[in-house]
Motif scaffolding. Sequence first.
Motif, PDB file in Angstrom:
ATOM      1  N   LEU A 154       0.833  -1.191   0.000  1.00  0.00           N
ATOM      2  CA  LEU A 154       0.000   0.000   0.000  1.00  0.00           C
ATOM      3  C   LEU A 154       0.875   1.251   0.000  1.00  0.00           C
ATOM      4  CD1 LEU A 154      -2.765  -1.168   2.484  1.00  0.00           C
ATOM      5  CD2 LEU A 154      -3.037  -0.731   0.046  1.00  0.00           C
ATOM      6  N   THR A 155       0.560   2.189  -0.867  1.00  0.00           N
ATOM      7  CA  THR A 155       1.356   3.395  -1.050  1.00  0.00           C
ATOM      8  C   THR A 155       0.415   4.521  -1.460  1.00  0.00           C
ATOM      9  OG1 THR A 155       3.286   4.287  -2.230  1.00  0.00           O
ATOM     10  CG2 THR A 155       1.903   2.747  -3.444  1.00  0.00           C
ATOM     11  N   VAL A 156       0.945   5.559  -2.107  1.00  0.00           N
ATOM     12  CA  VAL A 156       0.129   6.680  -2.588  1.00  0.00           C
ATOM     13  C   VAL A 156       0.400   6.881  -4.073  1.00  0.00           C
ATOM     14  CG1 VAL A 156       0.106   7.810  -0.329  1.00  0.00           C
ATOM     15  CG2 VAL A 156       1.901   8.383  -1.981  1.00  0.00           C
ATOM     16  N   PRO A 157      -0.450   7.635  -4.786  1.00  0.00           N
ATOM     17  CA  PRO A 157      -0.178   7.914  -6.199  1.00  0.00           C
ATOM     18  C   PRO A 157       1.189   8.569  -6.377  1.00  0.00           C
ATOM     19  CG  PRO A 157      -2.432   8.526  -5.652  1.00  0.00           C
ATOM     20  CD  PRO A 157      -1.764   8.181  -4.354  1.00  0.00           C
ATOM     21  N   ASN A 158       1.948   8.067  -7.343  1.00  0.00           N
ATOM     22  CA  ASN A 158       3.311   8.546  -7.611  1.00  0.00           C
ATOM     23  C   ASN A 158       4.239   8.371  -6.410  1.00  0.00           C
ATOM     24  OD1 ASN A 158       2.712   9.487 -10.300  1.00  0.00           O
ATOM     25  ND2 ASN A 158       1.647  11.214  -9.329  1.00  0.00           N
ATOM     26  N   GLY A 159       3.904   7.402  -5.553  1.00  0.00           N
ATOM     27  CA  GLY A 159       4.745   7.102  -4.406  1.00  0.00           C
ATOM     28  C   GLY A 159       5.643   5.916  -4.682  1.00  0.00           C
ATOM     29  N   TYR A 160       6.343   5.477  -3.648  1.00  0.00           N
ATOM     30  CA  TYR A 160       7.217   4.309  -3.732  1.00  0.00           C
ATOM     31  C   TYR A 160       6.345   3.052  -3.780  1.00  0.00           C
ATOM     32  CZ  TYR A 160      11.211   1.333  -2.703  1.00  0.00           C
ATOM     33  OH  TYR A 160      12.208   0.385  -2.775  1.00  0.00           O
ATOM     34  N   PRO A 161       6.650   2.057  -4.611  1.00  0.00           N
ATOM     35  CA  PRO A 161       7.830   1.869  -5.462  1.00  0.00           C
ATOM     36  C   PRO A 161       7.654   2.328  -6.912  1.00  0.00           C
ATOM     37  CG  PRO A 161       6.620  -0.162  -5.380  1.00  0.00           C
ATOM     38  CD  PRO A 161       5.853   0.816  -4.532  1.00  0.00           C
ATOM     39  N   ALA A 197       4.386   1.173   2.251  1.00  0.00           N
ATOM     40  CA  ALA A 197       5.604   1.868   1.829  1.00  0.00           C
ATOM     41  C   ALA A 197       5.676   3.198   2.571  1.00  0.00           C
ATOM     42  CB  ALA A 197       5.588   2.099   0.321  1.00  0.00           C
ATOM     43  N   VAL A 198       6.570   3.280   3.548  1.00  0.00           N
ATOM     44  CA  VAL A 198       6.785   4.528   4.281  1.00  0.00           C
ATOM     45  C   VAL A 198       8.114   5.087   3.777  1.00  0.00           C
ATOM     46  CG1 VAL A 198       6.872   5.617   6.551  1.00  0.00           C
ATOM     47  CG2 VAL A 198       5.545   3.526   6.227  1.00  0.00           C
ATOM     48  N   GLU A 199       8.055   5.784   2.670  1.00  0.00           N
ATOM     49  CA  GLU A 199       9.260   6.182   1.941  1.00  0.00           C
ATOM     50  C   GLU A 199       9.080   7.595   1.385  1.00  0.00           C
ATOM     51  OE1 GLU A 199      12.468   6.798   0.881  1.00  0.00           O
ATOM     52  OE2 GLU A 199      12.484   4.612   1.165  1.00  0.00           O
ATOM     53  N   ALA A 200       9.720   8.565   2.042  1.00  0.00           N
ATOM     54  CA  ALA A 200       9.628   9.963   1.624  1.00  0.00           C
ATOM     55  C   ALA A 200      10.736  10.376   0.670  1.00  0.00           C
ATOM     56  CB  ALA A 200       9.627  10.878   2.848  1.00  0.00           C
ATOM     57  N   GLY A 201      11.670   9.470   0.387  1.00  0.00           N
ATOM     58  CA  GLY A 201      12.643   9.718  -0.666  1.00  0.00           C
ATOM     59  C   GLY A 201      13.982  10.266  -0.239  1.00  0.00           C
ATOM     60  N   CYS A 203      16.438   8.899   1.148  1.00  0.00           N
ATOM     61  CA  CYS A 203      17.508   7.962   0.794  1.00  0.00           C
ATOM     62  C   CYS A 203      17.954   8.148  -0.648  1.00  0.00           C
ATOM     63  CB  CYS A 203      17.023   6.531   1.018  1.00  0.00           C
ATOM     64  SG  CYS A 203      18.281   5.262   0.769  1.00  0.00           S
ATOM     65  N   PHE A 204      17.041   8.650  -1.487  1.00  0.00           N
ATOM     66  CA  PHE A 204      17.324   8.816  -2.908  1.00  0.00           C
ATOM     67  C   PHE A 204      17.638  10.265  -3.275  1.00  0.00           C
ATOM     68  CE2 PHE A 204      14.253   5.381  -2.253  1.00  0.00           C
ATOM     69  CZ  PHE A 204      14.991   4.311  -2.749  1.00  0.00           C
ATOM     70  N   GLY A 205      17.710  11.140  -2.283  1.00  0.00           N
ATOM     71  CA  GLY A 205      18.014  12.531  -2.555  1.00  0.00           C
ATOM     72  C   GLY A 205      16.911  13.255  -3.292  1.00  0.00           C
ATOM     73  N   ARG A 206      15.660  12.846  -3.061  1.00  0.00           N
ATOM     74  CA  ARG A 206      14.538  13.467  -3.749  1.00  0.00           C
ATOM     75  C   ARG A 206      13.305  13.382  -2.859  1.00  0.00           C
ATOM     76  NH1 ARG A 206      13.684   9.710  -8.919  1.00  0.00           N
ATOM     77  NH2 ARG A 206      11.915  11.120  -9.255  1.00  0.00           N
ATOM     78  N   HIS A 207      12.259  14.095  -3.243  1.00  0.00           N
ATOM     79  CA  HIS A 207      11.004  14.027  -2.502  1.00  0.00           C
ATOM     80  C   HIS A 207      10.069  13.055  -3.203  1.00  0.00           C
ATOM     81  CE1 HIS A 207       7.450  15.070  -0.243  1.00  0.00           C
ATOM     82  NE2 HIS A 207       6.803  15.293  -1.382  1.00  0.00           N
TER      83      HIS A 207
END
Length: 402
Positions: A154-161, A197-201, A203-207
Amino acid sequence: MKSRALLLLLLTASIHLPACSTDHKPTSYQEPPPTEIIALIHGQLIDDTGTNPIPDATILIARQTITAAGPHETVLLPDGATIIDLTDTTILPGFINTHVHQGYNKPTLEAWAQGGVTTIRDLGANPQQPLFTIRDSLNTTPDCARLVAAGPMLTVPNGYPMVPWGSHSGLPVVSPADARTKTNQLLDDGADIIKIAVEAGSCFGRHIPTLTLPEIAAIVDVAHNRGIRVSAHVLMSVDLERALKGGADDIAHMVSDNLPDSLINRMVAEDIYWVPTLELWHNVGHGLGPIAIENLRRFVQAGGKVALGTDYAGYNSTFDLGMPIREIRWMREAGMTPMQIIVASTNHAAIVCNKSEKIGTVEPGKVADLIVVQGNPLEDLETLANVGMVFHNGVLIRGNRP
Protein backbone atom coordinates in the motif's frame (compact mmCIF):
# COMPACT_ATOMS: atom_id res chain seq x y z
CA MET A 1 23.86 14.14 -1.01
CA LYS A 2 23.32 14.13 -4.77
CA SER A 3 26.23 11.78 -5.41
CA ARG A 4 24.96 9.43 -2.70
CA ALA A 5 21.52 9.63 -4.20
CA LEU A 6 22.80 8.61 -7.61
CA LEU A 7 24.54 5.64 -6.08
CA LEU A 8 21.44 4.62 -4.16
CA LEU A 9 19.23 4.82 -7.23
CA LEU A 10 20.44 1.30 -7.92
CA LEU A 11 18.38 0.13 -4.95
CA THR A 12 15.04 -1.52 -5.67
CA ALA A 13 12.49 -3.53 -3.77
CA SER A 14 9.91 -4.81 -6.22
CA ILE A 15 9.33 -7.92 -8.28
CA HIS A 16 9.72 -6.44 -11.74
CA LEU A 17 13.38 -7.49 -11.88
CA PRO A 18 14.25 -10.77 -13.64
CA ALA A 19 14.30 -13.78 -11.38
CA CYS A 20 17.61 -15.37 -10.47
CA SER A 21 17.97 -18.70 -12.23
CA THR A 22 18.55 -21.91 -10.32
CA ASP A 23 19.66 -25.40 -11.14
CA HIS A 24 18.26 -26.83 -7.89
CA LYS A 25 16.08 -29.88 -8.46
CA PRO A 26 13.80 -31.05 -5.67
CA THR A 27 14.08 -34.59 -4.45
CA SER A 28 11.01 -36.49 -5.60
CA TYR A 29 8.78 -37.62 -2.78
CA GLN A 30 6.09 -40.17 -2.18
CA GLU A 31 3.09 -39.51 0.00
CA PRO A 32 3.34 -41.69 3.11
CA PRO A 33 0.54 -44.09 3.92
CA PRO A 34 -2.18 -42.43 6.02
CA THR A 35 -1.22 -44.38 9.12
CA GLU A 36 2.56 -44.02 8.84
CA ILE A 37 4.37 -42.51 11.79
CA ILE A 38 7.94 -41.32 11.31
CA ALA A 39 10.27 -41.31 14.30
CA LEU A 40 13.42 -39.19 14.17
CA ILE A 41 15.71 -40.45 16.92
CA HIS A 42 19.04 -39.62 18.60
CA GLY A 43 19.58 -36.18 17.03
CA GLN A 44 20.23 -33.01 18.98
CA LEU A 45 17.03 -30.95 18.93
CA ILE A 46 16.95 -27.16 18.89
CA ASP A 47 13.21 -26.63 19.22
CA ASP A 48 13.29 -22.80 19.55
CA THR A 49 10.71 -22.77 22.34
CA GLY A 50 13.17 -21.09 24.70
CA THR A 51 14.44 -24.28 26.31
CA ASN A 52 17.97 -25.62 26.08
CA PRO A 53 18.87 -27.95 23.20
CA ILE A 54 17.98 -31.60 23.81
CA PRO A 55 21.13 -33.66 23.09
CA ASP A 56 19.35 -36.98 22.44
CA ALA A 57 15.86 -36.27 21.16
CA THR A 58 13.02 -38.09 19.46
CA ILE A 59 10.39 -36.46 17.25
CA LEU A 60 7.28 -38.23 16.01
CA ILE A 61 5.56 -37.12 12.80
CA ALA A 62 2.10 -38.30 11.78
CA ARG A 63 1.20 -37.00 8.36
CA GLN A 64 1.71 -33.22 8.51
CA THR A 65 1.94 -32.85 12.26
CA ILE A 66 4.52 -33.19 15.01
CA THR A 67 2.86 -35.44 17.57
CA ALA A 68 5.72 -35.71 20.08
CA ALA A 69 9.11 -34.08 20.66
CA GLY A 70 11.41 -34.48 23.63
CA PRO A 71 14.25 -36.45 25.20
CA HIS A 72 14.52 -39.92 23.66
CA GLU A 73 13.82 -41.73 26.91
CA THR A 74 10.52 -39.86 27.38
CA VAL A 75 8.96 -40.51 23.94
CA LEU A 76 7.30 -43.86 23.38
CA LEU A 77 7.98 -45.23 19.90
CA PRO A 78 4.76 -46.62 18.37
CA ASP A 79 4.80 -50.11 16.91
CA GLY A 80 5.49 -50.03 13.20
CA ALA A 81 6.95 -46.51 13.17
CA THR A 82 9.45 -45.69 10.44
CA ILE A 83 12.71 -45.09 12.33
CA ILE A 84 15.30 -42.60 11.10
CA ASP A 85 18.46 -42.54 13.23
CA LEU A 86 19.96 -39.03 13.27
CA THR A 87 22.95 -39.59 15.55
CA ASP A 88 25.55 -36.77 15.26
CA THR A 89 23.09 -34.40 13.63
CA THR A 90 21.00 -31.43 14.76
CA ILE A 91 17.28 -31.08 14.09
CA LEU A 92 15.78 -27.59 13.81
CA PRO A 93 12.54 -25.99 12.65
CA GLY A 94 12.40 -25.17 8.96
CA PHE A 95 13.93 -21.75 8.31
CA ILE A 96 11.85 -18.76 7.19
CA ASN A 97 12.88 -15.83 4.98
CA THR A 98 10.50 -13.00 5.83
CA HIS A 99 11.44 -10.60 3.03
CA VAL A 100 11.57 -11.82 -0.55
CA HIS A 101 10.12 -10.87 -3.93
CA GLN A 102 9.29 -13.04 -6.96
CA GLY A 103 7.87 -15.64 -4.60
CA TYR A 104 4.96 -16.61 -6.86
CA ASN A 105 7.17 -18.98 -8.81
CA LYS A 106 7.30 -22.77 -8.46
CA PRO A 107 11.01 -23.36 -9.31
CA THR A 108 12.02 -20.59 -6.92
CA LEU A 109 9.90 -21.97 -4.11
CA GLU A 110 11.31 -25.46 -4.75
CA ALA A 111 14.84 -24.10 -4.47
CA TRP A 112 14.02 -22.37 -1.19
CA ALA A 113 12.62 -25.59 0.24
CA GLN A 114 15.58 -27.68 -0.90
CA GLY A 115 17.89 -25.28 0.94
CA GLY A 116 15.97 -25.69 4.18
CA VAL A 117 13.84 -22.55 3.95
CA THR A 118 10.37 -24.01 4.22
CA THR A 119 8.46 -20.70 4.37
CA ILE A 120 8.98 -17.36 2.63
CA ARG A 121 7.11 -14.05 2.94
CA ASP A 122 6.67 -12.13 -0.31
CA LEU A 123 6.37 -8.40 0.42
CA GLY A 124 5.48 -6.85 -2.91
CA ALA A 125 3.91 -8.03 -6.16
CA ASN A 126 1.88 -6.75 -9.12
CA PRO A 127 -1.78 -6.28 -8.10
CA GLN A 128 -2.87 -7.00 -11.67
CA GLN A 129 -2.01 -10.68 -11.15
CA PRO A 130 -4.28 -13.19 -9.33
CA LEU A 131 -1.70 -13.33 -6.57
CA PHE A 132 -3.62 -15.13 -3.86
CA THR A 133 -5.01 -17.73 -6.25
CA ILE A 134 -1.45 -18.42 -7.40
CA ARG A 135 -0.34 -18.66 -3.75
CA ASP A 136 -3.07 -21.12 -2.88
CA SER A 137 -2.13 -23.33 -5.82
CA LEU A 138 1.59 -23.28 -5.02
CA ASN A 139 0.94 -24.06 -1.36
CA THR A 140 -0.66 -27.40 -2.21
CA THR A 141 2.67 -29.19 -2.85
CA PRO A 142 5.28 -29.97 -0.18
CA ASP A 143 8.06 -29.46 -2.76
CA CYS A 144 7.41 -25.71 -2.63
CA ALA A 145 8.28 -23.52 0.32
CA ARG A 146 5.13 -22.18 1.95
CA LEU A 147 4.28 -18.79 0.46
CA VAL A 148 3.06 -16.07 2.83
CA ALA A 149 1.72 -13.29 0.62
CA ALA A 150 1.25 -9.58 1.13
CA GLY A 151 0.19 -8.99 -2.45
CA PRO A 152 0.91 -5.38 -3.47
CA MET A 153 2.29 -2.87 -0.97
CA LEU A 154 0.00 0.00 0.00
CA THR A 155 1.36 3.39 -1.05
CA VAL A 156 0.13 6.68 -2.59
CA PRO A 157 -0.18 7.91 -6.20
CA ASN A 158 3.31 8.55 -7.61
CA GLY A 159 4.74 7.10 -4.41
CA TYR A 160 7.22 4.31 -3.73
CA PRO A 161 7.83 1.87 -5.46
CA MET A 162 6.34 3.42 -8.61
CA VAL A 163 8.80 6.25 -7.98
CA PRO A 164 11.70 5.89 -8.54
CA TRP A 165 11.51 2.39 -10.05
CA GLY A 166 8.42 2.39 -12.23
CA SER A 167 7.37 -0.73 -10.37
CA HIS A 168 3.87 -2.16 -10.56
CA SER A 169 3.91 -3.67 -7.06
CA GLY A 170 2.18 -0.73 -5.35
CA LEU A 171 -1.51 -0.18 -4.65
CA PRO A 172 -2.15 3.57 -4.14
CA VAL A 173 -4.53 5.08 -1.59
CA VAL A 174 -5.67 8.70 -1.55
CA SER A 175 -7.15 9.23 1.93
CA PRO A 176 -7.61 7.51 5.28
CA ALA A 177 -11.04 6.33 4.16
CA ASP A 178 -9.60 4.93 0.93
CA ALA A 179 -6.81 3.33 2.95
CA ARG A 180 -9.41 1.49 5.01
CA THR A 181 -11.27 0.37 1.90
CA LYS A 182 -8.14 -0.86 0.11
CA THR A 183 -6.85 -2.67 3.20
CA ASN A 184 -10.16 -4.43 3.74
CA GLN A 185 -10.25 -5.41 0.08
CA LEU A 186 -6.74 -6.89 0.23
CA LEU A 187 -7.70 -8.90 3.28
CA ASP A 188 -10.97 -10.00 1.71
CA ASP A 189 -8.99 -11.16 -1.33
CA GLY A 190 -6.75 -13.25 0.93
CA ALA A 191 -3.66 -11.28 1.95
CA ASP A 192 -1.72 -12.95 4.78
CA ILE A 193 0.03 -9.73 5.76
CA ILE A 194 -0.16 -6.03 4.89
CA LYS A 195 2.88 -4.19 3.53
CA ILE A 196 3.06 -0.39 3.54
CA ALA A 197 5.60 1.87 1.83
CA VAL A 198 6.78 4.53 4.28
CA GLU A 199 9.26 6.18 1.94
CA ALA A 200 9.63 9.96 1.62
CA GLY A 201 12.64 9.72 -0.67
CA SER A 202 15.49 11.12 1.44
CA CYS A 203 17.51 7.96 0.79
CA PHE A 204 17.32 8.82 -2.91
CA GLY A 205 18.01 12.53 -2.55
CA ARG A 206 14.54 13.47 -3.75
CA HIS A 207 11.00 14.03 -2.50
CA ILE A 208 8.62 11.09 -2.97
CA PRO A 209 4.97 11.38 -1.91
CA THR A 210 4.24 8.98 0.91
CA LEU A 211 1.50 7.78 3.20
CA THR A 212 0.36 10.31 5.78
CA LEU A 213 0.26 9.38 9.44
CA PRO A 214 -3.58 9.19 9.42
CA GLU A 215 -3.42 6.88 6.38
CA ILE A 216 -0.85 4.63 8.06
CA ALA A 217 -2.95 4.55 11.24
CA ALA A 218 -6.07 3.68 9.25
CA ILE A 219 -4.33 0.77 7.51
CA VAL A 220 -2.93 -0.54 10.78
CA ASP A 221 -6.29 -0.20 12.54
CA VAL A 222 -8.11 -2.24 9.89
CA ALA A 223 -5.41 -4.91 9.79
CA HIS A 224 -5.15 -5.26 13.56
CA ASN A 225 -8.94 -5.46 13.94
CA ARG A 226 -8.80 -8.44 11.59
CA GLY A 227 -5.83 -10.11 13.30
CA ILE A 228 -3.29 -9.19 10.60
CA ARG A 229 0.16 -7.71 11.07
CA VAL A 230 1.61 -4.76 9.14
CA SER A 231 5.15 -4.62 7.74
CA ALA A 232 6.62 -1.22 6.82
CA HIS A 233 9.18 -0.56 4.09
CA VAL A 234 11.61 1.94 5.64
CA LEU A 235 15.10 3.01 4.54
CA MET A 236 15.85 6.04 6.72
CA SER A 237 15.29 6.98 10.37
CA VAL A 238 12.97 9.89 9.54
CA ASP A 239 10.54 7.44 7.93
CA LEU A 240 11.07 4.88 10.68
CA GLU A 241 9.73 7.34 13.22
CA ARG A 242 6.51 7.79 11.22
CA ALA A 243 6.09 4.04 10.77
CA LEU A 244 6.38 3.56 14.52
CA LYS A 245 3.90 6.34 15.25
CA GLY A 246 1.48 4.72 12.82
CA GLY A 247 1.69 1.35 14.60
CA ALA A 248 3.66 -0.91 12.22
CA ASP A 249 4.50 -4.36 13.61
CA ASP A 250 7.80 -4.97 11.84
CA ILE A 251 10.28 -2.89 9.89
CA ALA A 252 11.40 -4.20 6.51
CA HIS A 253 15.03 -3.05 6.02
CA MET A 254 17.56 -1.81 8.52
CA VAL A 255 17.88 1.95 8.15
CA SER A 256 20.99 3.10 6.29
CA ASP A 257 21.69 6.28 8.29
CA ASN A 258 22.65 6.88 11.91
CA LEU A 259 19.94 5.21 13.99
CA PRO A 260 18.90 7.31 17.02
CA ASP A 261 18.87 5.59 20.40
CA SER A 262 15.37 6.94 20.99
CA LEU A 263 13.97 4.92 18.08
CA ILE A 264 15.81 1.78 19.20
CA ASN A 265 14.37 2.14 22.68
CA ARG A 266 10.88 2.70 21.31
CA MET A 267 11.02 -0.42 19.14
CA VAL A 268 12.25 -2.51 22.06
CA ALA A 269 9.59 -1.12 24.41
CA GLU A 270 6.79 -1.69 21.88
CA ASP A 271 8.00 -5.18 20.86
CA ILE A 272 8.43 -4.24 17.19
CA TYR A 273 10.49 -6.67 15.10
CA TRP A 274 13.23 -5.72 12.66
CA VAL A 275 13.92 -7.51 9.37
CA PRO A 276 17.39 -6.10 8.58
CA THR A 277 18.01 -7.35 4.97
CA LEU A 278 21.78 -7.10 5.37
CA GLU A 279 22.27 -9.00 2.11
CA LEU A 280 20.47 -6.21 0.27
CA TRP A 281 22.66 -3.49 1.75
CA HIS A 282 25.83 -5.42 0.97
CA ASN A 283 24.65 -5.94 -2.60
CA VAL A 284 24.03 -2.20 -2.96
CA GLY A 285 27.50 -1.49 -1.60
CA HIS A 286 28.84 2.04 -1.07
CA GLY A 287 29.49 1.35 2.60
CA LEU A 288 25.86 0.69 3.45
CA GLY A 289 26.45 -2.90 4.59
CA PRO A 290 28.66 -1.90 7.53
CA ILE A 291 26.24 0.88 8.51
CA ALA A 292 23.36 -1.62 8.58
CA ILE A 293 25.43 -4.09 10.60
CA GLU A 294 26.34 -1.45 13.18
CA ASN A 295 22.70 -0.35 13.53
CA LEU A 296 21.66 -3.97 13.97
CA ARG A 297 24.37 -4.48 16.59
CA ARG A 298 23.01 -1.59 18.66
CA PHE A 299 19.43 -2.79 18.27
CA VAL A 300 20.27 -6.33 19.42
CA GLN A 301 22.38 -5.06 22.33
CA ALA A 302 19.38 -3.06 23.49
CA GLY A 303 17.22 -6.19 23.49
CA GLY A 304 15.54 -5.76 20.11
CA LYS A 305 13.88 -8.69 18.35
CA VAL A 306 15.07 -9.66 14.86
CA ALA A 307 13.51 -11.79 12.13
CA LEU A 308 15.59 -13.07 9.22
CA GLY A 309 14.90 -11.50 5.82
CA THR A 310 17.12 -10.71 2.83
CA ASP A 311 15.00 -8.82 0.23
CA TYR A 312 15.70 -11.59 -2.27
CA ALA A 313 15.16 -10.30 -5.86
CA GLY A 314 14.71 -6.76 -4.56
CA TYR A 315 17.91 -5.62 -6.24
CA ASN A 316 19.54 -6.53 -9.52
CA SER A 317 22.25 -8.67 -8.00
CA THR A 318 22.76 -12.23 -6.81
CA PHE A 319 21.03 -13.26 -3.59
CA ASP A 320 21.23 -16.60 -1.81
CA LEU A 321 18.40 -18.77 -3.12
CA GLY A 322 17.85 -21.37 -0.45
CA MET A 323 19.56 -21.12 2.91
CA PRO A 324 20.54 -17.39 3.27
CA ILE A 325 23.97 -18.17 4.64
CA ARG A 326 25.45 -14.75 3.82
CA GLU A 327 22.68 -13.02 5.78
CA ILE A 328 23.38 -15.40 8.65
CA ARG A 329 27.11 -14.57 8.56
CA TRP A 330 26.42 -10.83 8.63
CA MET A 331 23.97 -11.26 11.51
CA ARG A 332 26.80 -13.00 13.35
CA GLU A 333 29.10 -10.09 12.48
CA ALA A 334 26.52 -7.80 14.08
CA GLY A 335 27.07 -9.64 17.36
CA MET A 336 24.12 -12.02 17.28
CA THR A 337 24.81 -15.39 18.88
CA PRO A 338 24.14 -18.60 16.93
CA MET A 339 21.03 -19.21 19.03
CA GLN A 340 19.76 -15.67 18.45
CA ILE A 341 20.23 -16.15 14.71
CA ILE A 342 18.41 -19.48 14.72
CA VAL A 343 15.52 -18.01 16.73
CA ALA A 344 15.38 -15.02 14.34
CA SER A 345 15.19 -17.46 11.42
CA THR A 346 12.43 -19.62 12.90
CA ASN A 347 10.44 -18.55 15.96
CA HIS A 348 10.63 -14.78 15.40
CA ALA A 349 10.20 -15.17 11.66
CA ALA A 350 7.02 -17.19 12.19
CA ILE A 351 5.64 -14.41 14.39
CA VAL A 352 6.44 -11.81 11.74
CA CYS A 353 4.64 -14.00 9.17
CA ASN A 354 1.61 -14.26 11.49
CA LYS A 355 2.00 -18.06 11.38
CA SER A 356 3.43 -18.82 14.82
CA GLU A 357 0.48 -21.04 15.74
CA LYS A 358 1.58 -23.46 12.99
CA ILE A 359 5.32 -23.12 12.38
CA GLY A 360 8.56 -21.74 13.83
CA THR A 361 9.13 -24.20 16.68
CA VAL A 362 9.33 -27.97 17.14
CA GLU A 363 6.53 -28.97 19.48
CA PRO A 364 3.45 -31.18 19.40
CA GLY A 365 0.63 -29.79 17.29
CA LYS A 366 2.88 -27.76 14.98
CA VAL A 367 3.27 -28.50 11.29
CA ALA A 368 6.23 -30.83 10.67
CA ASP A 369 8.60 -28.39 8.96
CA LEU A 370 12.05 -29.64 9.99
CA ILE A 371 15.63 -29.50 8.77
CA VAL A 372 18.55 -31.72 9.72
CA VAL A 373 22.22 -30.72 9.53
CA GLN A 374 25.37 -32.66 10.30
CA GLY A 375 27.08 -31.40 13.42
CA ASN A 376 26.08 -28.55 15.72
CA PRO A 377 25.18 -25.09 14.33
CA LEU A 378 25.51 -23.61 17.82
CA GLU A 379 29.23 -24.34 17.50
CA ASP A 380 29.56 -23.74 13.75
CA LEU A 381 26.89 -21.79 11.86
CA GLU A 382 28.39 -22.95 8.57
CA THR A 383 26.70 -26.32 9.10
CA LEU A 384 23.49 -24.56 8.05
CA ALA A 385 24.89 -24.15 4.53
CA ASN A 386 24.67 -27.92 4.01
CA VAL A 387 21.21 -29.10 4.97
CA GLY A 388 21.02 -32.88 4.68
CA MET A 389 17.34 -33.51 5.24
CA VAL A 390 14.17 -31.42 4.89
CA PHE A 391 10.66 -32.25 5.99
CA HIS A 392 7.96 -29.89 4.77
CA ASN A 393 4.34 -30.39 5.77
CA GLY A 394 5.43 -33.74 7.16
CA VAL A 395 6.85 -34.95 3.83
CA LEU A 396 10.52 -35.76 3.37
CA ILE A 397 11.46 -33.63 0.35
CA ARG A 398 15.24 -33.80 0.76
CA GLY A 399 17.25 -36.75 2.03
CA ASN A 400 16.67 -40.48 1.88
CA ARG A 401 14.04 -42.57 3.57
CA PRO A 402 15.28 -45.76 5.30
